[in-house]
Every structure is written in C-alpha cells, then in structure tokens.
Design an enzyme around this catalytic site. Sequence first.
Site, PDB file in Angstrom:
ATOM      1  CG  LEU A  39      40.460  43.369  44.321  1.00  0.00           C
ATOM      2  CD1 LEU A  39      40.656  42.481  45.546  1.00  0.00           C
ATOM      3  CD2 LEU A  39      41.483  44.491  44.323  1.00  0.00           C
ATOM      4  CG  ASP A  40      44.018  44.274  37.986  1.00  0.00           C
ATOM      5  OD1 ASP A  40      42.952  44.250  37.356  1.00  0.00           O
ATOM      6  OD2 ASP A  40      44.834  45.217  37.918  1.00  0.00           O
ATOM      7  N   PRO A  41      43.822  39.916  39.035  1.00  0.00           N
ATOM      8  CG  PRO A  41      43.643  38.370  37.287  1.00  0.00           C
ATOM      9  CD  PRO A  41      43.576  39.848  37.580  1.00  0.00           C
ATOM     10  CB  ALA A  43      45.028  43.012  43.471  1.00  0.00           C
ATOM     11  NE  ARG A 174      46.280  46.972  36.102  1.00  0.00           N
ATOM     12  CZ  ARG A 174      45.856  46.769  34.858  1.00  0.00           C
ATOM     13  NH1 ARG A 174      46.721  46.468  33.904  1.00  0.00           N
ATOM     14  NH2 ARG A 174      44.589  46.863  34.555  1.00  0.00           N
TER      15      ARG A 174
END
Length: 306
Positions: A39-41, A43, A174
């Site tokens: 998971l992206d930071p 998110a 994104r």
Amino acid sequence: MNTHGVLLVDKEEGLTSHGVVEEVRQILAQQRVGHTGTLDPMATGLLPLCLGKATRLSRFLTSSDKTYRGIIRFGVATDTHDRQGKPLGPQREICFTEAQLLRAVAALTGPITQVPPIFSAKKHRGVPLYRFARRNQDVPREPVRVTIHQLTVLELRAEEMEFEVKSSPGTYIRVLAHDLGETLGCGAHLHALRRTACGDFRVAEAFTLTQLAQIVVGGALEDVLVPLERIPLGFGTVVANRHGLLAVRNGRVLGIREILPSRSSLAEGQCRVESETGELLAIGRVLRREGSGIPFVQPQIVFPHE
C-alpha cells in the site's frame, strides 16, 4: 515460539508497507513476517501480513482482487498522480457533466491498460522507477493489463468525487484517477485512498499497530490471528488418511488409497492437503494418471510437523 497464520493490519497514513512489517516483527519478536501486496504510504486500510509458515502462502494471497474507497480531486494532475506530487500545470477548468463522468467511468471499467507511474516500485532493468524519477530521468514503461471489476461513483462534489473500486492485483488506483482526469479533459489526482478488502479479508476485521501491541501484551494474539487452516486460498481441499499423512510429510505423491475421496475435492488443479483432523499439511496439485485417469496428488509446499 513462532506464530503461524495471517494477521490483518489496518495501516495508518504515512507508513510504508515494509515499515508496518518491521513494526510487527518488533511487536511479536518474530522475524518471519511478510506482506501480501504493498500500500502506498498515503493510503490507509487493510494490509494482510503472513506470519511464520504462512509466509509460504503469500504468493497465493497476492493474486486476490482488491477493493478500495477513495477521493479523486479534479482540476490538477500531478507527477505522482496523487496529492503528494507536484502539479503538472496550473489549475484547469472543471466543466464536465455527470453524464460525461459516467461515460468516462464506464470506459475505465473492465479490462484496461495502465502505464505504471514513474514514481513507483515497478522496475526497469532491475532498478525501481522511483529512482529514475528522483534523478529526473524518464525511462520506458511497459503498459500492463489489469481489470477494473467495478468502479462506482459514491458522491460527486464541486471539485472531487468519492468512489469505490474493485480491481485485479497490480492495479494502480493513482493511475486510474489520473486517466479519468485526462479523459474528462480537466486533469485529476488521487486525494485519498483506503483499502477495504483483499480477497475474502475485510478491513473491519483488522487492527491498528497500537491495538495489535495491546492485544499481544494482553496475550490475546491467537484470538485475532487467522490460522493456517482458515486462510482462504481459493482452491479445494484433499483430506489425507493416516497413510497419506506420512506420505505428505516425506514429500511423496498421494495415491487414491492415501486420501479420503468422500471428503476431498479431486478436480484437477491446485489444492490444500489436510489431515483428518483439519491440520494443513501441504499445498499440492491434483493430477490424473495417463490411461486410467485415476487422480493423485503431488505435494508442492509441505509444512513441517511441529
């Protein structure tokens, strides 16, 4: 003593997935911990972690569909395709109609092609793309095929849209936000994102790191852990009898006399191999002998008995 199973973490904003793994290793005093998809930071939400023996099952869990809720903000595209990036230009006019939005959403539903963002961990010749991005170097990025199973507009406000999406693994939400903005001609970026489901796992069943630390101190980890036997893998179960149990533990093929056909799924393909008491013994594959067509099971991942 190592713990085995899947732990459902509700990731907070700002943490990397690897950072969550490191925190859990310290909380549990256990090294064998791995995640099942980053998971992206920016998110938040569901991050299933595999512990102990379950780390050998992570490749099956990474192939699960994912569900997210989030916010797309219109009018500005960014270099990272999210709110943490630099604007790619001045504010653009937002003048699409609801009907145009719904057509654009429909066009981005189903099998689609995405170009991975330059700020991502996707690799070019073994080097993560974000390293090229930090050096202001553009490199070729191979488009990838993904599937958007469902993209729903939950609420449309003046400059933003709240949405829910269910997608195949490897989908960049994104990029989905960016592509929607380009389709509508006004630009857009992802403003917020929360993962709510990974396959059969739900964020409602997950715990924050703070809650997890308290659970461990209270000695209640087993109450929140998904044990090996209950991890949803998406394929059938073959039950080994006592002779089959010995065969599996020695890595040998299970013949029809070493399984319980009445309690087993013998369709060809991947399978779980369990004992008569429900202990997960192995992951295997059901095959059929040439000529007779009689099924047998070839163990592929064998879990040592403790």
